[in-house]
Design a protein around this motif. Structure first.
Motif, PDB file in Angstrom:
ATOM      1  N   VAL A 225      -5.152   5.989 -10.239  1.00 14.98           N
ATOM      2  CA  VAL A 225      -5.196   7.454 -10.237  1.00 14.98           C
ATOM      3  C   VAL A 225      -6.623   7.945 -10.010  1.00 14.98           C
ATOM      4  N   LEU A 226      -7.582   7.290 -10.660  1.00 19.04           N
ATOM      5  CA  LEU A 226      -8.976   7.677 -10.459  1.00 19.04           C
ATOM      6  C   LEU A 226      -9.393   7.453  -9.007  1.00 19.04           C
ATOM      7  N   ALA A 227      -8.985   6.315  -8.442  1.00 18.10           N
ATOM      8  CA  ALA A 227      -9.317   6.051  -7.045  1.00 18.10           C
ATOM      9  C   ALA A 227      -8.642   7.066  -6.123  1.00 18.10           C
ATOM     10  N   ARG A 228      -7.410   7.434  -6.447  1.00 18.86           N
ATOM     11  CA  ARG A 228      -6.713   8.447  -5.664  1.00 18.86           C
ATOM     12  C   ARG A 228      -7.458   9.777  -5.705  1.00 18.86           C
ATOM     13  N   ASN A 229      -7.922  10.143  -6.908  1.00 23.38           N
ATOM     14  CA  ASN A 229      -8.678  11.389  -7.035  1.00 23.38           C
ATOM     15  C   ASN A 229      -9.976  11.355  -6.220  1.00 23.38           C
ATOM     16  N   GLN A 230     -10.630  10.198  -6.190  1.00 24.77           N
ATOM     17  CA  GLN A 230     -11.841  10.076  -5.383  1.00 24.77           C
ATOM     18  C   GLN A 230     -11.524  10.217  -3.895  1.00 24.77           C
ATOM     19  N   SER A 233     -11.036  13.760  -2.872  1.00 27.21           N
ATOM     20  CA  SER A 233     -12.256  14.577  -2.865  1.00 27.21           C
ATOM     21  C   SER A 233     -13.066  14.420  -1.586  1.00 27.21           C
ATOM     22  N   ILE A 234     -12.702  13.449  -0.756  1.00 30.99           N
ATOM     23  CA  ILE A 234     -13.433  13.226   0.494  1.00 30.99           C
ATOM     24  C   ILE A 234     -12.986  14.258   1.522  1.00 30.99           C
ATOM     25  N   GLU A 235     -13.951  14.961   2.095  1.00 28.07           N
ATOM     26  CA  GLU A 235     -13.651  15.974   3.100  1.00 28.07           C
ATOM     27  C   GLU A 235     -13.631  15.334   4.486  1.00 28.07           C
ATOM     28  N   THR A 236     -12.501  15.463   5.163  1.00 27.11           N
ATOM     29  CA  THR A 236     -12.347  14.894   6.498  1.00 27.11           C
ATOM     30  C   THR A 236     -11.288  15.667   7.262  1.00 27.11           C
ATOM     31  N   ASP A 237     -11.423  15.669   8.588  1.00 25.95           N
ATOM     32  CA  ASP A 237     -10.439  16.313   9.457  1.00 25.95           C
ATOM     33  C   ASP A 237      -9.623  15.282  10.225  1.00 25.95           C
ATOM     34  N   ASP A 238      -9.860  14.004   9.966  1.00 29.10           N
ATOM     35  CA  ASP A 238      -9.149  12.944  10.680  1.00 29.10           C
ATOM     36  C   ASP A 238      -7.679  12.954  10.267  1.00 29.10           C
ATOM     37  N   PRO A 239      -6.744  13.224  11.192  1.00 30.40           N
ATOM     38  CA  PRO A 239      -5.321  13.281  10.825  1.00 30.40           C
ATOM     39  C   PRO A 239      -4.808  11.973  10.235  1.00 30.40           C
ATOM     40  N   ALA A 240      -5.289  10.845  10.768  1.00 31.55           N
ATOM     41  CA  ALA A 240      -4.823   9.558  10.255  1.00 31.55           C
ATOM     42  C   ALA A 240      -5.248   9.360   8.802  1.00 31.55           C
ATOM     43  N   VAL A 241      -6.486   9.713   8.490  1.00 28.92           N
ATOM     44  CA  VAL A 241      -6.980   9.582   7.114  1.00 28.92           C
ATOM     45  C   VAL A 241      -6.230  10.530   6.187  1.00 28.92           C
ATOM     46  N   LEU A 242      -6.005  11.757   6.661  1.00 33.09           N
ATOM     47  CA  LEU A 242      -5.285  12.728   5.834  1.00 33.09           C
ATOM     48  C   LEU A 242      -3.860  12.269   5.567  1.00 33.09           C
ATOM     49  N   ALA A 243      -3.199  11.705   6.585  1.00 32.71           N
ATOM     50  CA  ALA A 243      -1.829  11.216   6.405  1.00 32.71           C
ATOM     51  C   ALA A 243      -1.789  10.053   5.420  1.00 32.71           C
ATOM     52  N   ALA A 244      -2.756   9.143   5.551  1.00 31.84           N
ATOM     53  CA  ALA A 244      -2.807   8.006   4.630  1.00 31.84           C
ATOM     54  C   ALA A 244      -3.098   8.465   3.203  1.00 31.84           C
ATOM     55  N   ALA A 245      -4.010   9.422   3.079  1.00 27.07           N
ATOM     56  CA  ALA A 245      -4.333   9.939   1.743  1.00 27.07           C
ATOM     57  C   ALA A 245      -3.125  10.621   1.120  1.00 27.07           C
ATOM     58  N   HIS A 246      -2.383  11.369   1.952  1.00 28.97           N
ATOM     59  CA  HIS A 246      -1.173  12.035   1.441  1.00 28.97           C
ATOM     60  C   HIS A 246      -0.148  11.012   0.978  1.00 28.97           C
ATOM     61  N   ARG A 247       0.019   9.946   1.748  1.00 29.02           N
ATOM     62  CA  ARG A 247       0.976   8.907   1.371  1.00 29.02           C
ATOM     63  C   ARG A 247       0.551   8.191   0.092  1.00 29.02           C
ATOM     64  N   ILE A 248      -0.725   7.862   0.005  1.00 35.30           N
ATOM     65  CA  ILE A 248      -1.231   7.199  -1.206  1.00 35.30           C
ATOM     66  C   ILE A 248      -1.052   8.099  -2.421  1.00 35.30           C
ATOM     67  N   ASN A 249      -1.276   9.396  -2.226  1.00 33.73           N
ATOM     68  CA  ASN A 249      -1.106  10.338  -3.327  1.00 33.73           C
ATOM     69  C   ASN A 249       0.340  10.362  -3.809  1.00 33.73           C
ATOM     70  N   ALA A 250       1.294  10.395  -2.866  1.00 34.27           N
ATOM     71  CA  ALA A 250       2.704  10.428  -3.246  1.00 34.27           C
ATOM     72  C   ALA A 250       3.124   9.143  -3.955  1.00 34.27           C
ATOM     73  N   VAL A 251       2.693   8.002  -3.420  1.00 37.31           N
ATOM     74  CA  VAL A 251       3.058   6.721  -4.034  1.00 37.31           C
ATOM     75  C   VAL A 251       2.418   6.577  -5.406  1.00 37.31           C
ATOM     76  N   THR A 252       1.165   7.010  -5.527  1.00 43.34           N
ATOM     77  CA  THR A 252       0.482   6.917  -6.821  1.00 43.34           C
ATOM     78  C   THR A 252       1.173   7.773  -7.867  1.00 43.34           C
ATOM     79  N   ASN A 253       1.584   8.978  -7.482  1.00 38.02           N
ATOM     80  CA  ASN A 253       2.303   9.837  -8.431  1.00 38.02           C
ATOM     81  C   ASN A 253       3.598   9.186  -8.895  1.00 38.02           C
ATOM     82  N   ALA A 254       4.353   8.615  -7.937  1.00 35.37           N
ATOM     83  CA  ALA A 254       5.610   7.960  -8.296  1.00 35.37           C
ATOM     84  C   ALA A 254       5.361   6.739  -9.173  1.00 35.37           C
ATOM     85  N   LEU A 255       4.340   5.954  -8.844  1.00 30.85           N
ATOM     86  CA  LEU A 255       4.017   4.772  -9.632  1.00 30.85           C
ATOM     87  C   LEU A 255       3.567   5.148 -11.035  1.00 30.85           C
TER      88      LEU A 255
END
Length: 755
Positions: A225-230, A233-255
């Motif tokens: 969860v701490l790593a997810r929060n970090q 907090s990273i500012e980026t416009d890269d769609p691939a990074v944003l999509a991966a971050a969104h997926r990690i966030n969803a999986v982390t919440n479920a886990l």
């Protein structure tokens, strides 16, 4: 699944445990065959069968109990040296294990033990135990599993070999054990031939995991969860990074949600011991008590369940011993002879609330009040002014007891303080309500879990702090200074007998300035902006004034995404910080910053804030007597002056640079307008003085708008001790009064205004 038993969950646990025990029995019997003289192994087998027998009796499974009883008798003879382990004995024991397994499967699928009673097998076990000659049963191969779940019952054979084999291993006319006894492959093969996949048994659908391992998993999830929060907090416009971050966030919440659930257990694990406890206590005390339990399925963290077990036990014992009267006493008061004790548990605002309620005689508040005075916990004057709810809190003081006699159950003054200490140690609260003659309710509130929780990240001065979301009720932006009644904007901080309050929807709530209280900012700072976080702790509501939240200030609509609600992982804090009593832990934000989590209960106690209802009562009393009360101040030249309290709207402290000079006038910017400032010394005919870094202002209301009087020091609020001597009126003075035993000049701003 079990369908006809009222204790489905407990039966499922019994099935899982018994199936595991049978698997262990298979291994132990094989090991015992290899080492017949292993007394410890034999004793372990005996204990296992005895456990299954005892649990069978508890759930009313008579056939299973009778069968295991016969097996236990055989094992007892073997343990006592009356029998020698041979193929006849081991074959009979294997037959018992297979039959028990079959009964358990029938219980799981139908809810009952089935029609077959295994009387032949029980008689065989008894005969073997007695040393009678019986036909030996062939042994099952050690590597073959038990009978499949779908074996159909067939008529029992007269001669019954006892080994259990898998359906795949059955050869034509090969012996197998079924739910009805022993049959041949022809009687059971159709179920296998049809390709019906066996259902999962209770043991296959669950596993037993060490609590420490589950705790380690939850700790790792916290780090994730701490790593997810970090990452968030990273500012980026890269769609691939944003999509991966969104997926990690969803999986982390479920886990995270799943991991937390693995440590949750129904609170009935604690409640189930109380019927017997209440029954024994009632008998020993000569009372009749009916116990009702509600909400046993409410889930709580396993570690918290263990922590509340002893406190709840004491509360229940106290209710039976001290709360509920004897049958004769109840009858004399017109009550039913049987007392009522209720245990309730329910989820409320992210916490679990547990209530212990009795319909006994209640607590004599006056007795508690006098006892508190006698023990020096409070003065008689202050005790007389305290409401009943505050008086009852003295019960939680160490050594406090109102019992007339000491019993073996209670009355020594120990227990209630331990209850409160233990509950507060896990972040919970305990409070008590009582109605004389009608009963007492003790309410315990504990968090759902201590590891991970949602929190509001706020700014105060140069620091960031976390406020547990469960206590947050509303976020309210402050109304800018200078806004008059009727102007648009939020509420304002008001002064009430030198105690700041906020008026919200007709109610006055006490507030604490967080930065000032924590020493992050000087008390002379101007409060012309900020946000009030309205929180509720137990039955107390108060406001915490902050500079803002991490992502802006939300409106009165409530707490939303803009309010920077974050899921934080609670980390313990060092002993030095823990002793302060203001922090419940710490957490690490996504940017790596460490943030302390506020302990709102500790803040409430340290700030000594009154309850909201007390503020309302004080306000009402003040409104009724303001005409006779005065704010006593001292000018910078040292003159003692007073201002009528009913004319005062605010007490403020502003930086000296905010006071602007316009010719012979002074004004201060408050909101969108300017308020005239009158120097008290100048009003009285003396010369003005430099105020220093800050100017203390007493703001008076009037038909033409507010006027601020600049004073040197605010002393007290006092009631008039003499009539106003208006003959002493002069420029800027309405007359003289006796306040606090001293002659005091009452200021009159309408006289001698310099404009």
């Amino acid at each position: 699944m079990v369908g006809t038993n009222d204790n489905e969950e407990f039966v499922q646990e019994f099935l899982v445990e018994s199936t595991e025990n049978l698997d262990q029995l298979d291994r132990d019997l094989i090991a015992l065959e290899r080492a017949p003289g292993d007394e410890e192994r034999l004793a372990s087998i005996f204990r296992t069968v005895h456990t299954i027998k005892g649990n069978s009796g508890f759930f009313g499974f008579s056939k299973l109990g009778a069968l295991t009883h016969s097996g236990e008798h055989l094992l007892g003879r073997l343990r006592d040296g009356k029998l020698v382990l041979d193929d006849r004995v081991t074959g009979s024991l294997y037959s018992m294990v297979d039959a028990v397994r079959s009964i358990l499967r029938t219980i799981e699928t139908t809810g009952s033990e089935g029609d077959h009673d295994f009387r032949d097998l029980a008689q065989r076990l008894t005969a073997v135990a007695a040393g009678e000659a019986v036909e030996p049963a062939p042994l099952a191969p050690a590597a073959t599993p038990a009978v499949p779940a779908q074996i159909e019952p067939v008529p029992a054979a007269k001669e019954s070999p006892a080994s259990a084999v898998s359906a795949e291993a059955v050869a034509p006319r090969a012996p197998v054990v079924s739910a009805a006894g022993v049959g041949t492959a022809s009687g059971v093969a159709p179920a296998v031939e049809k390709g019906i996949a066996p259902d999962r048994t209770a043991s296959e659908s669950s596993i037993r995991v060490d609590v420490g391992l589950v705790g380690s998993i939850l700790d790792l999830v916290g780090e994730l969860v701490l790593a997810r929060n970090q990452l968030r907090s990273i500012e980026t416009d890269d769609p691939a990074v944003l999509a991966a971050a969104h997926r990690i966030n969803a999986v982390t919440n479920a886990l995270q949600e799943t991991a937390v659930k693995t440590r949750l257990q129904p609170i009935e694990h604690v409640f189930n011991k109380f019927p017997r406890t209440v029954r024994d206590l009632a008998v020993s005390c000569g009372k009749e008590v009916h116990l009702s339990i509600d909400g046993g399925d409410t889930e709580l963290d396993r570690t918290l369940i263990e922590s509340i077990r002893d406190p709840l036990t004491h509360l229940v014992r106290n209710a039976v011993d001290h709360g509920i009267e004897s049958p004769d006493a109840r009858a004399a008061r017109g009550k039913p002879r049987i007392g009522r004790l209720a245990l309730r548990a329910f989820n409320e605002s992210g916490q679990v609330t547990i209530e212990v309620e009795d319909d006994g005689g209640g607590i004599a508040v006056e007795v508690v009040r006098q006892k508190a005075i006698a023990k020096g916990l409070v003065t008689a004057e202050k005790a007389a002014a305290l409401p009943d709810e505050r008086i009852l809190q003295f019960i939680f003081e160490p050594g406090f007891s109102t019992a007339v006699t000491v019993t073996s159950v209670s009355g020594r003054g120990v227990g209630m303080d331990v209850v409160k200490t233990n509950i507060e140690a896990i972040g919970g609260t305990v409070d008590i309500h009582s109605r004389p003659g009608l009963g007492t309710t003790v309410r315990v509130r504990v968090p759902l879990t201590l590891a991970i929780m949602p929190a509001l990240i706020v700014r105060s001065g140069s620091e960031r702090l976390a406020i547990p979301q469960a206590a947050v009720r509303e976020l309210v932006p402050l109304k800018p200074l200078g806004d008059r009644e009727g102007d648009r904007g939020g509420p304002r901080i008001e002064g009430l007998a030198d105690a700041p309050v906020i008026r919200l929807r007709g109610r006055l709530l006490p507030v604490v300035f967080l930065d000032e209280f924590l020493g992050l900012r000087e008390r002379t700072a101007c409060r012309d902006e900020g946000t009030v976080v309205l929180v509720r702790v137990d039955d107390h509501e108060f406001g915490v004034v902050i500079d803002g939240v991490r992502h802006g200030i939300p409106t009165e609509a409530g707490v939303g995404e803009a309010a920077s609600l974050s899921t934080v992982v609670v980390k313990p804090i060092g002993s030095l910080l823990a002793q302060v009593g203001l922090y419940a832990g710490a957490t690490v934000l996504g940017d790596g910053g460490v943030v302390l989590i506020l302990d709102l209960r500790g803040l409430l106690q340290a700030a000594d804030l009154p309850a909201a209802r007390e503020v309302d009562a004080v306000a009402a009393a003040a409104a009724a007597t303001d005409a006779d009360r005065y704010l006593v101040c001292r000018t910078r030249h040292g003159r003692r002056i007073a201002l009528p309290l009913d004319q005062i709207t605010r007490l403020e402290s502003v930086p000296a640079g905010d006071v602007q000079v316009l010719g012979d006038r002074k004004v201060v910017r408050r909101g969108d307008g300017f308020t005239p400032v009158v120097d008290a010394d100048r009003l009285l005919g003396g010369g003005g003085t430099e105020p220093g870094d800050a100017v203390k202002l007493v703001v008076l209301g009037g038909p033409e708008g507010p006027v601020a009087v600049s004073v040197g020091q605010i002393l007290d609020v006092l009631a008039a001790e003499s009539p106003l001597q208006s003959t002493a009126a002069t420029r800027g003075i309405a007359g003289l009064l006796a306040l606090g035993g001293l002659a005091t000049e009452v200021l009159d701003v309408s006289r001698g205004q310099p404009w």
